[in-house]
Design an enzyme around this catalytic site. Structure first.
Site, short mmCIF file in Angstrom:
data_model
loop_
_atom_site.label_atom_id
_atom_site.label_comp_id
_atom_site.label_asym_id
_atom_site.label_seq_id
_atom_site.Cartn_x
_atom_site.Cartn_y
_atom_site.Cartn_z
N ILE A 114 -1.80 0.39 4.83
CA ILE A 114 -2.27 -0.98 4.98
C ILE A 114 -2.98 -1.17 6.31
O ILE A 114 -4.03 -1.82 6.38
CB ILE A 114 -1.08 -1.96 4.85
CG1 ILE A 114 -0.52 -1.92 3.42
CG2 ILE A 114 -1.50 -3.37 5.21
CD1 ILE A 114 0.79 -2.67 3.25
N ASP A 148 -1.15 3.36 17.64
CA ASP A 148 -0.33 4.15 16.74
C ASP A 148 0.10 5.41 17.45
O ASP A 148 -0.56 5.86 18.39
CB ASP A 148 -1.12 4.49 15.47
CG ASP A 148 -0.24 4.76 14.26
OD1 ASP A 148 0.68 5.60 14.39
OD2 ASP A 148 -0.48 4.17 13.20
N TYR A 172 15.71 -3.86 6.12
CA TYR A 172 14.27 -4.17 6.10
C TYR A 172 14.06 -5.67 5.87
O TYR A 172 13.18 -6.29 6.48
CB TYR A 172 13.60 -3.35 5.01
CG TYR A 172 12.09 -3.41 5.03
CD1 TYR A 172 11.37 -2.86 6.08
CD2 TYR A 172 11.37 -3.99 3.99
CE1 TYR A 172 9.98 -2.90 6.10
CE2 TYR A 172 9.99 -4.03 3.99
CZ TYR A 172 9.29 -3.49 5.06
OH TYR A 172 7.92 -3.53 5.08
N THR A 203 0.75 2.32 -1.30
CA THR A 203 0.60 3.00 -0.01
C THR A 203 1.23 4.39 -0.06
O THR A 203 2.02 4.70 -0.96
CB THR A 203 1.29 2.19 1.10
OG1 THR A 203 2.71 2.14 0.81
CG2 THR A 203 0.74 0.78 1.18
#
Length: 252
Positions: free
Chosen positions: A21, A40, A146, A181
Site C-alpha cells: 500500500i 522505510d 492489531y 498486498t
C-alpha cells in the site's frame, strides 16, 4: 488519470513506502506532481527519495525527517502508512509483542508527526493522512493486538485534527478493508487451504473481492490534496462496504 499538477511544488513523506500500500501511495502522490520521500527500513522505488528510518526509534525518525527537508527543501504532506501486524487473540501475544506493535503502529505516528509539525506549519497545504484499518470499526477474529493499535490510530487522528487545525494542518485517516498486498498473500499461502482462505477473505467484503492498493492510494491522495481543505478529522472507509453494509445472503 491523476491530475499531474494537483501536488505540484509539494513534498510528501510516506512511511513504510517500500512495498504494498505504501508504494502505491508514493506512486500516486508522485503522479500528481509531488516529490516523494519514502521512510522505510528497506529501499523503495528509485523514482522516489529513500531515507532509512526505524519508526520504533525517535532519533531515527527525527533524523530521517530532517534529511527529507534538507534534501527536498520543504515538507507539506505526511502519510503515516508504516505498520506491523499481529495475529491471534489477547492470549496469543506477550507483552513484548504488544509493546513492539504499538510502538510502530501508534507511537510511530506520533514520532513522525512530532518531527514533521514544525515544517508542516510553514506549508500552505499541510496535511497528515494516517492509515487505519477496517478492524478499527468492525470486530474481526484473531486480530486483538492489531485491532487495539488501529483503533488507537482512528482516535489519535481525531485528536490530532482538533489539536492542529489552528496550525493549518489537516489530519485525516483512511480505513482499508483487506487489501491485495504481499502481506495478505503470505497469509493466504500459509493457510491450510490457500484457495479457500482467499475465497473467504474476498467473500466477507460486500463487493466480493480484495481491495486494490491503488484504490487506497487514491483515497489518501484525496485527503492529502489541497483541494480537500474542508475535510478534516474524518475517516474514509475503503473496504467494499464492509464497515456499514449488511447484505442479505445471495440466492443459490
Amino acid at each position: 488519470m491523476p491530475d499531474a499538477t494537483e501536488f505540484e511544488g509539494l513534498v510528501a513523506i510516506v512511511t513504510g513506502g517500500a512495498q504494498g500500500i505504501g508504494a502505491a501511495i508514493a506512486d500516486r502522490l508522485a503522479a500528481g506532481g509531488a516529490r516523494v520521500a519514502i521512510l522505510d527500513l528497506n529501499p523503495g522505488s528509485a523514482d522516489h527519495v529513500w531515507v532509512e528510518a526505524d519508526l520504533g526509534n525517535e532519533e531515527s525518525v527525527s533524523s530521517a525527517v530532517s534529511t527529507v527537508v534538507e534534501t527536498l527543501g520543504r515538507l507539506d504532506i505526511v502519510v503515516n502508512n508504516a505498520a506491523i501486524s499481529a495475529a491471534g487473540t489477547i492470549e496469543d501475544n506477550d507483552d513484548e509483542t504488544w509493546a513492539r506493535v504499538l510502538s510502530v503502529n501508534v507511537t510511530g505516528i506520533a514520532r513522525t508527526a512530532r518531527a514533521a509539525l514544525p515544517h508542516l506549519r510553514q506549508s500552505p497545504s499541510a496535511a497528515i493522512v494516517n492509515l487505519g484499518s477496517i478492524v478499527a470499526t468492525a470486530g474481526l477474529p484473531q486480530r486483538a493486538l492489531y485491532t487495539a493499535a488501529k483503533g488507537a490510530v482512528l482516535a489519535l487522528t481525531r485528536a490530532m485534527a482538533a489539536d492542529h487545525i489552528q496550525d493549518g494542518v489537516r489530519v485525516n485517516c483512511v480505513n482499508p478493508g483487506t487489501a491485495d498486498t504481499p502481506w495478505v498473500a503470505r497469509l493466504v499461502a500459509a493457510a491450510e487451504d490457500p484457495v479457500a482462505e482467499r475465497t473467504a477473505l474476498e467473500a466477507r467484503q460486500p463487493h466480493g473481492r480484495l481491495v486494490a492498493p491503488t484504490e487506497i492510494a487514491d483515497a489518501v491522495a484525496y485527503l492529502a490534496s489541497p483541494r480537500s481543505g474542508s475535510t478534516n478529522g474524518t475517516a474514509l472507509a475503503v473496504d467494499g462496504g464492509m464497515q456499514d453494509l449488511r447484505l442479505r445472503p445471495r440466492s443459490s
